[in-house]
Design a protein around this motif. Sequence first.
Motif: not given
Length: 560
Positions: A501-505, A536-551
Amino acid sequence: MHWINWAIVAVYLAVVVFDGLRRTRGTTNIEGYFLANRSLPWWAVGLSVMATQLSAVTLIGTTGQGATDGLRFVQFYFGLPIAMVILGVTIVPFLHGAKVYTAYEFLEKRFDAKTRSLTSFLFLLSRGMSCGTIIAAPSVVLSAIFGWDITWCVALIGIPTVIYTVLGGVQAVTWADVKQMFVIVGALVAIVVVLIMRMPVPLDNALEIAGATGRLRVFDFSFNLSETYTFWSGILGGTFLMLSYFGTDQSQVQRYLAAKSVDQARSSLLMSAYWKIPLQALILLIGVLVFLFYTFTPAPMLFNPQHSAQVQQKEPATFAALEARYSAAITQRGAAAREASTDIDNGADAATKSALLAFRSADSSVNVVRKDALAAAGRVTGEASKDVNYIIPRFVLDHLPLGFAGVFLAAVLAAAMSSIAAELNSLSTASVVDFYQRWFRKEGTDAHFLFVSKAATAMWGVFACVVAVYAANLGSLIEVVNRFGSFFYGSILGVFILAMIPRTRAFGAFVGLLSGMGAVAAVSFGVPTLSFLWHNVIGAVVVVVVGSVLSVGDRKLPTA
């Protein structure tokens, strides 16, 4: 077991180890040792990918599951073709184009060193334990069937695998996998032929009888989050699991990184997409055919001979009573099956329906007695009393013609060795590239790093064998470790999704990974009835949501 069967096994092991020795020639650097100089053809990579999935647990456990539960387990793999297509256009070009040795090396290029190291550490932790349990599963069965000490069973499987993996690297592992796939599939086809020939009624009649018990039911469209094997858990949860396993697990990634090009890497994955489900269905069908065989031929009350002997020795009265009930129940079931087959031949629909209902009732009675016998075995031995893993070995040893048992045992060893070798090689790669080279010694000669790589392979081999001996005495550990893999898979997949995902940190990726693991832990312990596939669904979704918001927040911070 007859000496001819042992001769077949000995010849097979000698050929595999000799091939590993032969392929050591010309391997002088770690790129050759870990990635075969990125020169492997797509079909060899594809067969190697499939072989690493066909562990001995699959040949022994899945056939047993087919015998007791039928074909519905195949739904577990419904997400595989979807995952392979997605990986072919996303992670595969990213990783192959980056010219990395490990999947986690790419994460440092995209984020930072701590994200790479944490992800690689999680892989080493889960995969090291998994490797031990893959050795333990067939070792437990061999120990019970032949009465050998578990340590010798572990050595029989582990030592030859460690030798050819240490000596030959991924080159030896891949080409051994190619041979092992032919051995495995050949053994499976041979068993199917023998089962069909030994069936005392026409095959279509037998399958209709099996259908009366629900064993031919493939699809379950109920949306039950606590049920693991449904259409929806396979399509949704299975897709996330397969994306993580094939896209971020080094034991799989290393295979297509060794391919000649991105297109050949994609082709190797598509081979699994096309052939994995039919192959898995064949393995389950063998289990169903074994169930049918034992419907017409008296089956052991307890398939684990050690448990059976201990119940008979310590509780003889209980054992005798159970045997009497069981003998009556299987006699009634066999008679009901033959009557149903006769009615099917006569085309009497009403009579057939009535006979199939009678057969299903008789089968339920057999299951009740077996449940009581398993409970007695658990009480007497103090061990897990499920004997699903012993059904196919007992059939092979008791009923297959001379030589077939040797071929099947060779196939079991092939399945175990292919999975173990792939995992040892990938564990060594991650250890050397992600930790030794990254943090301890960045510069060195090819000879030095090749020596360290072989030493790391041997170290992980010893570790896995030790874990196997320990795991063999903890009957539930195999299931625990399988769930443990799903505990991490979703979160690791989430980090790789963030990387695309572009621009994630980096900060968002690292905290997102920790958050995903925390969320899965909370669900795993807080909602134990939820099927592990959904982790597997829960882990992936949480990582993407939290990572995108913090980025997003990270991009808004002023720079110094």
